[in-house]
Design an enzyme around this catalytic site. Structure first.
Site, PDB file in Angstrom:
ATOM      1  CG  ASP A  57      -1.731   1.255   1.350  1.00  0.00           C
ATOM      2  OD1 ASP A  57      -2.766   1.327   0.665  1.00  0.00           O
ATOM      3  OD2 ASP A  57      -1.360   2.163   2.120  1.00  0.00           O
ATOM      4  CE1 TYR A  62       0.287   8.086   2.513  1.00  0.00           C
ATOM      5  CE2 TYR A  62       0.838   5.818   1.961  1.00  0.00           C
ATOM      6  CZ  TYR A  62      -0.024   6.729   2.530  1.00  0.00           C
ATOM      7  OH  TYR A  62      -1.190   6.306   3.116  1.00  0.00           O
ATOM      8  CB  SER A 159      -8.832   5.905   2.289  1.00  0.00           C
ATOM      9  OG  SER A 159      -8.179   6.161   3.513  1.00  0.00           O
ATOM     10  CD  GLN A 185      -5.485   2.341   3.557  1.00  0.00           C
ATOM     11  OE1 GLN A 185      -4.523   2.983   3.961  1.00  0.00           O
ATOM     12  NE2 GLN A 185      -5.465   1.671   2.428  1.00  0.00           N
ATOM     13  NE  ARG A 296      12.388   4.226  12.197  1.00  0.00           N
ATOM     14  CZ  ARG A 296      13.669   3.889  12.414  1.00  0.00           C
ATOM     15  NH1 ARG A 296      14.562   3.981  11.454  1.00  0.00           N
ATOM     16  NH2 ARG A 296      14.044   3.453  13.608  1.00  0.00           N
ATOM     17  N   PRO A 298      13.633  -3.557   9.495  1.00  0.00           N
ATOM     18  CG  PRO A 298      15.288  -4.381   8.065  1.00  0.00           C
ATOM     19  CD  PRO A 298      14.933  -3.169   8.886  1.00  0.00           C
ATOM     20  CG  LEU A 301       8.316  -6.620   7.885  1.00  0.00           C
ATOM     21  CD1 LEU A 301       6.871  -6.160   7.741  1.00  0.00           C
ATOM     22  CD2 LEU A 301       9.031  -6.593   6.536  1.00  0.00           C
ATOM     23  CG  ASN A 304       4.654  -4.735  12.826  1.00  0.00           C
ATOM     24  OD1 ASN A 304       4.590  -4.585  14.042  1.00  0.00           O
ATOM     25  ND2 ASN A 304       4.859  -3.718  12.015  1.00  0.00           N
TER      26      ASN A 304
END
Length: 354
Positions: A57, A62, A159, A185, A296, A298, A301, A304
């Site tokens: 996304d 951005y 969104s 969204q 932001r 690795p 991530l 998460n």
């Protein structure tokens, strides 16, 4: 039951298969002061895709366009296997009134710009990013449908749009045979549940897959903030960091820290991190297709992605729900309460299967 990134879900009323966690590319680029540089962004992309992730996304503005440029570079050699989602409406050139908004001119120009930056000739999913309160819904829907017919976008979504406008748009699209909305969204997390009043029930009814952004409440649910931040002496926007954005956004409140306490308690019981618990909670909502995670680094991530393996017991869910509960407001509290049920059913028992 544990999930994996390649346990794909259908997106809304479409047949499009997407991963249960979407990779948010708003952190690709450092122009906003807190993102990932090209090398680190590439590692985020590679780790996500190597684990089976296919849903990424971004948006036209951005990190001032760097997000789309970097994503286009990373996705070039595997474009067909990815679902790339971007957005339009935010102002692309300050001072140019038609470089922002939902209208047809900006829609077409923004899509062409996104296609160039993403190095592709089509977008899998295009969101209207922010409702502008000025463009007629027929203009938006017809413009989106024209781009679908041209093959430049495959699916359309919205969104940050009021529920009554979304439902109106979906009804018009269906009646006129235009491309229907397939996704919504919205901000949704344990600390922001107001979407449960109208937006999420509407999405389930009309066939829109919900894609929560900020599912960790701007990082609050990770537990990295403390009550000391409530009275921080520094200016909330002085340093340009992600922390300053969070402070300025007003999410550091006593109510939210009470929710974080409950999250930490459950995380300790499960041997998981608070971030994993917060993300896993959103995944349990049957209306949610894929929360958008904006790591932001690795390490963030990987943490998460661990949310896919979290499984709660009934007591843990009840505690999380109680800590974060909101009033549904009029007329929902009436309809859901005993008085409302008595008015429509008396003492009858009526089984529903929806």
């Amino acid at each position: 039951m544990p999930l994996t990134l390649d346990t794909y879900r259908l997106l809304g009323r479409s047949g499009l298969r997407v991963s249960p966690l979407a990779l948010g590319a708003a952190t690709f680029g450092t122009e906003w002061g807190w993102g990932a540089g090209p090398a680190e962004a590439r590692e985020l992309f590679d780790r996500y895709v190597e684990r089976g992730g296919n849903f990424i996304d971004t948006a036209s503005t951005y990190t001032d366009g760097s997000s789309e440029r970097l994503l286009g570079e990373f996705a070039a050699d595997r474009r067909e296997s990815l679902v790339l989602s971007t957005k339009y409406t935010t102002l692309r050139r300050p001072g140019d009134p038609n470089s922002g908004g939902s209208h047809r001119k900006n829609l077409f120009a923004s899509v062409e710009s996104s296609l160039r930056r993403l190095r592709t000739d089509y977008l899998d999913l295009l969101h209207l990013h922010v409702w502008d309160s000025t463009t007629p819904v027929e203009e938006i829907l017809r413009g989106m449908d024209d781009l679908v017919r041209q093959g430049k976008i495959l699916y359309v979504a919205v969104s940050n749009v009021p529920a009554w406008q979304v439902s109106r748009m979906q009804a018009i699209a269906d009646l006129r045979g235009w491309s229907p909305l397939v996704a919504l969204q919205i901000e949704y997390s344990l600390i922001e549940r107001t979407g449960e009043r109208d937006l999420i029930p509407m999405a389930r009814e009309l066939g829109l897959g919900v894609l929560p952004f900020s599912p960790l409440g701007g990082g609050v649910l990770t537990g990295k903030y403390s009550r000391a931040d409530l009275t921080a002496a520094d200016s909330p926007t002085a340093d340009g960091t992600r922390r300053s954005v969070t402070v300025a956004g007003g999410t550091l409140t006593e109510r939210n820290f009470a929710i974080v306490d409950a999250v930490k308690e459950v995380a300790a019981e499960l041997g998981r991190t608070p971030a994993q618990v917060g993300l896993a909670w959103t995944l349990r909502n049957p209306a949610v297709t894929a929360p958008v995670v904006g790591a932001r680094t690795p390490a963030q991530l990987e943490d998460n992605l661990g949310a896919l393996e979290v499984d709660f017991d009934a007591g843990q869910l009840a505690r999380l729900d109680a800590a974060s509960a909101i009033g549904l407001g009029i007329p929902h509290d009436l309809l859901a309460g005993d008085f409302g049920r008595t008015l429509t059913r008396g003492d009858l028992t009526i089984e529903t299967r929806r």
